[in-house]
Design a protein around this motif. Sequence first.
Motif, mmCIF file in Angstrom:
data_model
loop_
_atom_site.group_PDB
_atom_site.id
_atom_site.type_symbol
_atom_site.label_atom_id
_atom_site.label_comp_id
_atom_site.label_asym_id
_atom_site.label_seq_id
_atom_site.Cartn_x
_atom_site.Cartn_y
_atom_site.Cartn_z
ATOM 1 N N ARG A 5 21.459 -41.793 5.657
ATOM 2 C CA ARG A 5 20.712 -40.748 6.419
ATOM 3 C C ARG A 5 21.517 -40.621 7.505
ATOM 4 N NH1 ARG A 5 15.412 -40.335 4.764
ATOM 5 N NH2 ARG A 5 14.615 -42.024 3.320
ATOM 6 N N PHE A 6 21.425 -39.258 7.616
ATOM 7 C CA PHE A 6 21.828 -38.588 9.017
ATOM 8 C C PHE A 6 20.903 -37.709 9.542
ATOM 9 C CE2 PHE A 6 25.929 -39.784 6.617
ATOM 10 C CZ PHE A 6 26.438 -40.379 7.503
ATOM 11 N N GLY A 7 20.244 -37.696 10.685
ATOM 12 C CA GLY A 7 19.096 -37.074 11.330
ATOM 13 C C GLY A 7 18.015 -36.739 10.154
ATOM 14 N N GLY A 8 17.604 -37.387 9.239
ATOM 15 C CA GLY A 8 16.381 -37.180 8.279
ATOM 16 C C GLY A 8 16.955 -36.924 7.114
ATOM 17 N N LYS A 9 18.197 -36.447 7.082
ATOM 18 C CA LYS A 9 18.676 -35.964 5.729
ATOM 19 C C LYS A 9 19.595 -36.942 5.054
ATOM 20 C CE LYS A 9 19.257 -31.157 7.084
ATOM 21 N NZ LYS A 9 19.771 -30.170 7.555
ATOM 22 N N VAL A 10 19.256 -37.002 3.817
ATOM 23 C CA VAL A 10 20.399 -38.136 2.928
ATOM 24 C C VAL A 10 21.465 -37.307 2.490
ATOM 25 C CG1 VAL A 10 20.150 -39.686 0.879
ATOM 26 C CG2 VAL A 10 18.187 -39.435 2.422
ATOM 27 N N ARG A 11 22.676 -38.066 2.693
ATOM 28 C CA ARG A 11 23.892 -37.476 2.239
ATOM 29 C C ARG A 11 24.726 -38.511 1.512
ATOM 30 N NH1 ARG A 11 25.747 -33.482 6.697
ATOM 31 N NH2 ARG A 11 23.577 -32.221 7.176
ATOM 32 N N ARG A 12 25.500 -38.032 0.531
ATOM 33 C CA ARG A 12 26.395 -39.071 -0.143
ATOM 34 C C ARG A 12 27.879 -39.350 0.979
ATOM 35 N NH1 ARG A 12 27.356 -35.829 -5.372
ATOM 36 N NH2 ARG A 12 27.172 -34.108 -3.813
ATOM 37 N N VAL A 13 27.962 -40.702 0.846
ATOM 38 C CA VAL A 13 29.134 -41.245 1.552
ATOM 39 C C VAL A 13 30.115 -41.702 0.806
ATOM 40 C CG1 VAL A 13 29.777 -42.408 3.448
ATOM 41 C CG2 VAL A 13 27.858 -41.375 3.592
#
Length: 55
Positions: A5-13
Amino acid sequence: MRLKRFGGKVRRVVRGRVEAPQDLLAEAEALHKEGTGSQGFRERLRALVEGAQRR
């Protein structure tokens, strides 16, 4: 790959590149031939063991 999670958004790492595998047995044999009395032996041995643990 994992999700974060980055600032409320979910992203693939994605993980960084993995080092190319080296022949640990050959490195250990070369270290053994040098002998335990050579300068820097413990540091090279420690680096070899830590590299093996990371793999």
